[in-house]
Design a protein around this motif. Structure first.
Motif, PDB file in Angstrom:
ATOM      1  N   THR A 196      27.461  17.996  13.999  1.00 43.19           N
ATOM      2  CA  THR A 196      28.930  18.358  13.994  1.00 43.19           C
ATOM      3  C   THR A 196      29.608  17.332  13.061  1.00 43.19           C
ATOM      4  OG1 THR A 196      28.620  19.521  15.900  1.00 43.19           O
ATOM      5  CG2 THR A 196      30.792  19.024  15.202  1.00 43.19           C
ATOM      6  N   VAL A 197      30.443  17.701  12.167  1.00 44.43           N
ATOM      7  CA  VAL A 197      31.663  16.891  11.577  1.00 44.43           C
ATOM      8  C   VAL A 197      32.867  17.259  11.962  1.00 44.43           C
ATOM      9  CG1 VAL A 197      31.395  18.613   9.547  1.00 44.43           C
ATOM     10  CG2 VAL A 197      32.033  16.318   9.273  1.00 44.43           C
ATOM     11  N   TYR A 198      33.659  16.427  11.937  1.00 44.26           N
ATOM     12  CA  TYR A 198      35.003  16.645  12.492  1.00 44.26           C
ATOM     13  C   TYR A 198      35.965  16.119  11.364  1.00 44.26           C
ATOM     14  CZ  TYR A 198      32.411  16.559  16.622  1.00 44.26           C
ATOM     15  OH  TYR A 198      31.566  16.422  17.934  1.00 44.26           O
ATOM     16  N   LEU A 199      37.303  16.839  11.485  1.00 42.79           N
ATOM     17  CA  LEU A 199      38.459  16.590  10.693  1.00 42.79           C
ATOM     18  C   LEU A 199      39.774  16.518  11.685  1.00 42.79           C
ATOM     19  CD1 LEU A 199      39.370  15.885   7.979  1.00 42.79           C
ATOM     20  CD2 LEU A 199      40.195  18.283   7.742  1.00 42.79           C
ATOM     21  N   GLN A 200      39.947  15.395  11.978  1.00 43.81           N
ATOM     22  CA  GLN A 200      41.176  15.058  12.698  1.00 43.81           C
ATOM     23  C   GLN A 200      42.475  15.036  11.857  1.00 43.81           C
ATOM     24  OE1 GLN A 200      41.570  14.525  16.201  1.00 43.81           O
ATOM     25  NE2 GLN A 200      43.648  14.689  15.519  1.00 43.81           N
ATOM     26  N   MET A 201      43.410  15.865  12.016  1.00 42.84           N
ATOM     27  CA  MET A 201      44.744  16.036  11.443  1.00 42.84           C
ATOM     28  C   MET A 201      45.840  15.724  11.893  1.00 42.84           C
ATOM     29  SD  MET A 201      43.494  19.404   9.399  1.00 42.84           S
ATOM     30  CE  MET A 201      43.436  20.488  10.805  1.00 42.84           C
ATOM     31  N   GLY A 245      27.963   8.284   7.082  1.00 46.29           N
ATOM     32  CA  GLY A 245      29.389   7.765   7.601  1.00 46.29           C
ATOM     33  C   GLY A 245      29.875   6.551   7.107  1.00 46.29           C
ATOM     34  N   GLY A 246      29.054   6.015   6.144  1.00 51.28           N
ATOM     35  CA  GLY A 246      29.525   4.671   5.652  1.00 51.28           C
ATOM     36  C   GLY A 246      30.316   4.816   4.453  1.00 51.28           C
ATOM     37  N   ILE A 247      30.365   5.849   3.756  1.00 51.52           N
ATOM     38  CA  ILE A 247      31.410   6.444   2.767  1.00 51.52           C
ATOM     39  C   ILE A 247      32.222   7.453   2.893  1.00 51.52           C
ATOM     40  CG2 ILE A 247      31.710   6.656   0.239  1.00 51.52           C
ATOM     41  CD1 ILE A 247      28.554   5.342  -0.173  1.00 51.52           C
ATOM     42  N   ILE A 248      33.472   7.215   2.983  1.00 52.37           N
ATOM     43  CA  ILE A 248      34.657   8.339   3.188  1.00 52.37           C
ATOM     44  C   ILE A 248      35.793   8.326   1.995  1.00 52.37           C
ATOM     45  CG2 ILE A 248      36.541   9.142   4.659  1.00 52.37           C
ATOM     46  CD1 ILE A 248      34.714   8.012   7.183  1.00 52.37           C
ATOM     47  N   SER A 249      36.074   9.520   1.584  1.00 52.27           N
ATOM     48  CA  SER A 249      36.947   9.712   0.569  1.00 52.27           C
ATOM     49  C   SER A 249      37.959  10.891   1.173  1.00 52.27           C
ATOM     50  CB  SER A 249      36.482   9.946  -0.652  1.00 52.27           C
ATOM     51  OG  SER A 249      35.778   8.990  -1.092  1.00 52.27           O
ATOM     52  N   TYR A 250      39.336  10.632   0.703  1.00 54.71           N
ATOM     53  CA  TYR A 250      40.268  11.682   0.968  1.00 54.71           C
ATOM     54  C   TYR A 250      40.976  11.963  -0.130  1.00 54.71           C
ATOM     55  CZ  TYR A 250      39.398   9.957   5.854  1.00 54.71           C
ATOM     56  OH  TYR A 250      38.895   9.635   7.023  1.00 54.71           O
ATOM     57  N   ALA A 251      41.609  13.344  -0.182  1.00 55.53           N
ATOM     58  CA  ALA A 251      42.514  13.639  -1.219  1.00 55.53           C
ATOM     59  C   ALA A 251      43.656  12.855  -0.809  1.00 55.53           C
ATOM     60  CB  ALA A 251      42.933  15.054  -1.085  1.00 55.53           C
ATOM     61  N   GLU A 252      44.575  12.591  -2.018  1.00 59.35           N
ATOM     62  CA  GLU A 252      45.677  11.644  -1.762  1.00 59.35           C
ATOM     63  C   GLU A 252      46.632  12.285  -0.746  1.00 59.35           C
ATOM     64  OE1 GLU A 252      44.670   8.359  -3.523  1.00 59.35           O
ATOM     65  OE2 GLU A 252      46.518   8.696  -3.061  1.00 59.35           O
ATOM     66  N   SER A 253      46.798  13.379  -1.056  1.00 63.47           N
ATOM     67  CA  SER A 253      47.756  14.192  -0.054  1.00 63.47           C
ATOM     68  C   SER A 253      47.744  14.068   1.518  1.00 63.47           C
ATOM     69  CB  SER A 253      47.831  15.812  -0.384  1.00 63.47           C
ATOM     70  OG  SER A 253      46.363  16.306  -0.364  1.00 63.47           O
ATOM     71  N   VAL A 254      46.347  13.799   1.964  1.00 67.62           N
ATOM     72  CA  VAL A 254      46.109  13.755   3.336  1.00 67.62           C
ATOM     73  C   VAL A 254      45.680  12.419   3.693  1.00 67.62           C
ATOM     74  CG1 VAL A 254      45.134  16.143   3.248  1.00 67.62           C
ATOM     75  CG2 VAL A 254      43.405  14.164   3.072  1.00 67.62           C
ATOM     76  N   LYS A 255      45.496  11.280   2.822  1.00 70.20           N
ATOM     77  CA  LYS A 255      45.399  10.027   3.026  1.00 70.20           C
ATOM     78  C   LYS A 255      46.251   9.246   4.000  1.00 70.20           C
ATOM     79  CE  LYS A 255      43.270   8.126  -0.263  1.00 70.20           C
ATOM     80  NZ  LYS A 255      43.074   7.532  -1.675  1.00 70.20           N
ATOM     81  N   GLY A 256      45.634   8.819   4.913  1.00 70.36           N
ATOM     82  CA  GLY A 256      46.695   8.243   6.247  1.00 70.36           C
ATOM     83  C   GLY A 256      46.784   9.042   7.188  1.00 70.36           C
TER      84      GLY A 256
END
Length: 123
Positions: free
Chosen positions: A77-82, A54-65
């Motif tokens: 389990t892995v999660y994606l909070q949107m 979990g120390g390295i995370i990357s996002y697509a520009e379209s969803v960053k932030g």
């Protein structure tokens, strides 16, 4: 290894959803995980990835932030909070297990894919 994504649904623009991806197998914690999505008529695209610890995370520009990926190795389990969802976020969302430990942004770096969960964002 089996992966099962859940948590999709219909939400209004500006709303939030939390996707979960439960994995079977005792090796869950050894690999990076990722989220991808495929909108109707479009190719699958990268959304987010998280390394083994979990120390390295990357996002697509379209969803960053707006989106946040996390994992609980104890729960497999892995999660994606949107948050602040937009109509263009409408897609089938897939979770996947990477071959390696590091965060991976390309689909060829993944060897197991779960069934997707549909997210529909209305305007």
């Amino acid at each position: 290894v089996q992966l099962q994504a859940s948590g999709g649904g219909l939400v209004q623009a500006g709303g939030s959803l939390r996707l979960s991806c439960a994995a079977s197998g005792s090796t869950f914690s050894r690999n990076a995980k990722g989220w991808f999505r495929q909108a109707p008529g479009k190719e699958r695209e990268f959304v987010a990835t998280i390394s083994r610890t979990g120390g390295i995370i990357s996002y697509a520009e379209s969803v960053k932030g707006r989106f946040a990926v996390s994992r609980d190795n104890a729960k497999n389990t892995v999660y994606l909070q949107m948050n602040s969802l937009k109509p263009e976020d409408t897609a089938v969302y897939y979770c996947a297990k990477a071959r390696g430990m590091l965060a991976a942004m390309n689909d060829y770096e993944y060897d197991y894919w779960g069934r997707g969960t549909l997210v529909t964002v209305s305007s």
